[in-house]
Scaffold this motif. Structure first.
Motif, PDB file in Angstrom:
ATOM      1  N   LEU A  57      35.933  11.569  20.895  1.00 25.24           N
ATOM      2  CA  LEU A  57      35.023  10.838  19.636  1.00 25.24           C
ATOM      3  C   LEU A  57      35.734   9.458  19.332  1.00 25.24           C
ATOM      4  N   ASP A  58      37.495  10.374  19.006  1.00 25.14           N
ATOM      5  CA  ASP A  58      38.149   9.088  18.227  1.00 25.14           C
ATOM      6  C   ASP A  58      38.082   7.704  19.492  1.00 25.14           C
ATOM      7  N   GLN A  59      38.335   7.815  20.842  1.00 30.33           N
ATOM      8  CA  GLN A  59      38.458   6.851  21.744  1.00 30.33           C
ATOM      9  C   GLN A  59      36.914   6.049  21.750  1.00 30.33           C
ATOM     10  N   VAL A  60      35.972   6.546  21.272  1.00 30.61           N
ATOM     11  CA  VAL A  60      34.817   5.598  21.682  1.00 30.61           C
ATOM     12  C   VAL A  60      33.926   5.071  20.517  1.00 30.61           C
ATOM     13  N   LEU A  61      35.058   5.141  19.486  1.00 31.00           N
ATOM     14  CA  LEU A  61      35.169   4.719  18.164  1.00 31.00           C
ATOM     15  C   LEU A  61      35.345   4.069  17.934  1.00 31.00           C
ATOM     16  N   VAL A  62      36.666   3.915  18.591  1.00 25.88           N
ATOM     17  CA  VAL A  62      37.677   2.877  18.318  1.00 25.88           C
ATOM     18  C   VAL A  62      37.154   1.465  18.727  1.00 25.88           C
ATOM     19  N   GLY A  63      36.457   1.727  20.097  1.00 25.69           N
ATOM     20  CA  GLY A  63      35.441  -0.118  19.950  1.00 25.69           C
ATOM     21  C   GLY A  63      34.861  -1.100  19.224  1.00 25.69           C
ATOM     22  N   THR A  64      34.236  -0.003  17.428  1.00 22.85           N
ATOM     23  CA  THR A  64      33.090   0.077  17.304  1.00 22.85           C
ATOM     24  C   THR A  64      34.354  -1.672  16.151  1.00 22.85           C
ATOM     25  N   ARG A  65      35.303  -1.166  15.653  1.00 18.23           N
ATOM     26  CA  ARG A  65      36.447  -2.225  15.296  1.00 18.23           C
ATOM     27  C   ARG A  65      36.007  -2.368  14.227  1.00 18.23           C
ATOM     28  N   ARG A  66      35.153  -1.223  13.809  1.00 19.76           N
ATOM     29  CA  ARG A  66      34.874  -1.203  12.277  1.00 19.76           C
ATOM     30  C   ARG A  66      35.861   0.083  11.714  1.00 19.76           C
ATOM     31  N   GLN A  67      36.281  -0.197   9.732  1.00 22.69           N
ATOM     32  CA  GLN A  67      36.527   1.538   9.147  1.00 22.69           C
ATOM     33  C   GLN A  67      35.005   2.207   9.639  1.00 22.69           C
ATOM     34  N   VAL A  68      35.401   4.005   9.924  1.00 26.70           N
ATOM     35  CA  VAL A  68      34.647   4.789   9.431  1.00 26.70           C
ATOM     36  C   VAL A  68      34.561   5.553   8.657  1.00 26.70           C
ATOM     37  N   PHE A  69      34.208   6.135   7.671  1.00 24.83           N
ATOM     38  CA  PHE A  69      33.572   7.219   6.929  1.00 24.83           C
ATOM     39  C   PHE A  69      33.771   8.312   6.991  1.00 24.83           C
ATOM     40  N   TYR A  70      34.138   9.385   7.423  1.00 25.46           N
ATOM     41  CA  TYR A  70      33.857  10.998   7.642  1.00 25.46           C
ATOM     42  C   TYR A  70      33.161  11.757   6.285  1.00 25.46           C
ATOM     43  N   VAL A  71      31.753  13.025   7.087  1.00 23.52           N
ATOM     44  CA  VAL A  71      31.814  13.938   6.606  1.00 23.52           C
ATOM     45  C   VAL A  71      31.975  14.587   7.512  1.00 23.52           C
ATOM     46  N   PRO A  72      32.047  16.362   7.744  1.00 19.64           N
ATOM     47  CA  PRO A  72      31.939  17.119   8.414  1.00 19.64           C
ATOM     48  C   PRO A  72      30.853  17.600   7.895  1.00 19.64           C
ATOM     49  N   GLY A  73      30.444  18.044   8.890  1.00 18.71           N
ATOM     50  CA  GLY A  73      29.294  19.084   9.959  1.00 18.71           C
ATOM     51  C   GLY A  73      29.696  20.024   9.804  1.00 18.71           C
ATOM     52  N   GLU A  74      28.620  21.612   9.940  1.00 17.25           N
ATOM     53  CA  GLU A  74      28.886  22.633  10.559  1.00 17.25           C
ATOM     54  C   GLU A  74      30.259  22.475  11.679  1.00 17.25           C
ATOM     55  N   HIS A  75      29.892  22.011  12.737  1.00 17.45           N
ATOM     56  CA  HIS A  75      30.220  22.209  13.717  1.00 17.45           C
ATOM     57  C   HIS A  75      30.871  21.826  14.160  1.00 17.45           C
ATOM     58  N   ASP A  76      31.635  20.488  13.286  1.00 16.88           N
ATOM     59  CA  ASP A  76      33.473  20.649  12.587  1.00 16.88           C
ATOM     60  C   ASP A  76      33.978  21.647  12.308  1.00 16.88           C
ATOM     61  N   THR A  77      33.554  22.167  11.476  1.00 14.72           N
ATOM     62  CA  THR A  77      34.467  23.748  10.751  1.00 14.72           C
ATOM     63  C   THR A  77      34.253  24.674  11.111  1.00 14.72           C
ATOM     64  N   SER A  78      33.403  25.397  12.232  1.00 15.43           N
ATOM     65  CA  SER A  78      32.725  26.735  12.064  1.00 15.43           C
ATOM     66  C   SER A  78      34.370  27.695  12.775  1.00 15.43           C
ATOM     67  N   VAL A  79      34.852  27.121  13.512  1.00 14.37           N
ATOM     68  CA  VAL A  79      36.074  27.273  14.643  1.00 14.37           C
ATOM     69  C   VAL A  79      37.435  28.032  13.392  1.00 14.37           C
ATOM     70  N   ASP A  80      38.041  26.822  12.485  1.00 12.58           N
ATOM     71  CA  ASP A  80      38.963  26.807  12.176  1.00 12.58           C
ATOM     72  C   ASP A  80      39.227  26.947  10.076  1.00 12.58           C
ATOM     73  N   ASP A  81      37.404  26.691   9.823  1.00  9.25           N
ATOM     74  CA  ASP A  81      36.665  26.039   8.798  1.00  9.25           C
ATOM     75  C   ASP A  81      37.568  25.009   8.222  1.00  9.25           C
ATOM     76  N   GLY A  82      37.340  24.171   8.886  1.00 15.96           N
ATOM     77  CA  GLY A  82      37.906  22.810   8.915  1.00 15.96           C
ATOM     78  C   GLY A  82      39.135  22.027   9.500  1.00 15.96           C
ATOM     79  N   LYS A  83      39.905  22.891  10.067  1.00 14.91           N
ATOM     80  CA  LYS A  83      41.959  22.345   9.341  1.00 14.91           C
ATOM     81  C   LYS A  83      42.142  21.394  10.096  1.00 14.91           C
ATOM     82  N   MET A  84      41.755  21.524  11.603  1.00 18.42           N
ATOM     83  CA  MET A  84      41.648  20.329  13.018  1.00 18.42           C
ATOM     84  C   MET A  84      40.686  18.969  11.982  1.00 18.42           C
ATOM     85  N   TYR A  85      39.579  19.070  11.038  1.00 13.45           N
ATOM     86  CA  TYR A  85      38.808  18.073  11.110  1.00 13.45           C
ATOM     87  C   TYR A  85      39.894  17.620   9.854  1.00 13.45           C
TER      88      TYR A  85
END
Length: 329
Positions: free
Chosen positions: A119-147
């Motif tokens: 994801l990071d490799q693809v989004l770097v091509g936008t050359r724009r700031q990106v603001f995020y919030v997590p989805g349940e697929h981003d937090t299901s393994v470790d309660d979102g620690k990696m996110y």
């Protein structure tokens, strides 16, 4: 969390509220777009691609992308990285570059380090700031620690935060960590939200973004947030509040007083319209139609005319069949 965009002088927005509730227009899984604007507190809409009739240049614009599900690899879409890239190419091809991007969650499908890396490799091509919030697929393994390690620097709690840009106050909420059938914000986040809003004038335009919808679209499928009304009650004093969500992979809109709600298409796969299938989940469509039901959302803000316009665009750019959705209990 990336650095905040610098706050600039605020333009006022009309405090006149809409005097009706309900849907302006609802579109289910089909991905054709609708533009809606607030002009002096009155909603004006047109189909995506139709004449703009004197529309004024925006003071700024941003783009919402959602539900990339990097790592997903099933017949519904065997290359979600390619369709995410197609979405970003569409953004880059626009004549007016967005000030920034907002990603409303499910960045990955399984919260794996390699998926976040892609994801990071693809989004770097936008050359724009990106603001995020997590989805349940981003937090299901470790309660979102990696996110949080990757995207949560400077945020509060499980990743909520706010920032200001050209007079508009943006609030990123997290409603995917304490899942109880539906999404949940939790009392600590609600307490923070109360403090965050306390110093703002009611004329301040507000944009709220989260993953799971903050209105009850279809509770049977968990498409809603159990304690969202407590958050929405705090927002009702503001003259212009726009709430952006992902999660359901289809366009649906609602207006309730001064609050406008908008859910975005996915860049990965569509889901069925509420109640039209035994359960939610990836919905297979013919391969040549897939990019008709995936897309992005442009948002334009015109301070002096009190306009906030949201324009949905499918990846294919082609108009397709639409379906009205019902307001379900």
């Amino acid at each position: 969390m990336t650095d905040k965009i610098v706050e600039t002088k605020q333009e006022s927005v009309s405090g006149d509220g809409l005097d009706r509730r309900g849907f302006l227009k609802c579109m289910a899984w089909a991905g054709t777009g609708l533009v809606w604007s607030f002009v002096g507190g009155i909603p004006v809409s047109r189909a995506f691609g139709s004449p703009k009739h004197g529309e004024r240049p925006a003071d700024f614009n941003f783009v919402q992308i959602s539900d990339s599900h990097i790592g997903f690899n099933k017949p519904v879409n065997t290359d979600v990285t390619a369709t995410l890239q197609a979405a970003l190419d569409k953004i880059s091809a626009d004549q007016i570059a967005p000030d920034f991007l907002i990603h409303t969650g499910d960045l990955t499908h399984s919260s794996k380090p390699a998926e976040f890396d892609t994801l990071d490799q693809v989004l770097v091509g936008t050359r724009r700031q990106v603001f995020y919030v997590p989805g349940e697929h981003d937090t299901s393994v470790d309660d979102g620690k990696m996110y949080l390690d990757r995207y949560g620097k400077g945020t509060k709690g499980n990743g909520w935060y706010s920032f200001d840009h050209k007079g508009v106050h943006f609030i990123g909420l997290v409603n995917v960590v304490q899942l109880e059938g539906m999404g949940k914000l939790g009392q600590p986040q609600l307490d923070w939200l109360k403090q965050d809003l306390a110093g703002l004038k009611s004329s301040t335009p507000i944009v709220v973004f989260a993953h799971i919808p903050l209105w009850a679209i279809y509770p049977t499928w968990g498409w809603g947030t159990s304690d969202s009304e407590q958050a929405l009650a705090m927002l009702r004093r503001f003259g212009s509040v726009s709430v952006l969500n992902g999660h359901i992979h289809q366009i649906m809109q609602k207006v309730e007083g001064n609050l406008t709600f908008h859910t975005a298409m996915s860049t990965a796969f569509p889901q069925p319209a509420p109640g039209t299938a035994p359960s939610p989940g990836p919905m297979k469509v013919p391969a040549d139609k897939l990019r008709n039901v995936l897309g992005i959302t442009h948002a334009n803000f015109v301070a002096q005319k009190h306009d906030l316009a949201v324009i949905d665009a499918s990846l294919s750019g082609a108009p397709i069949e639409t379906h009205e959705a019902l307001l379900l209990p």
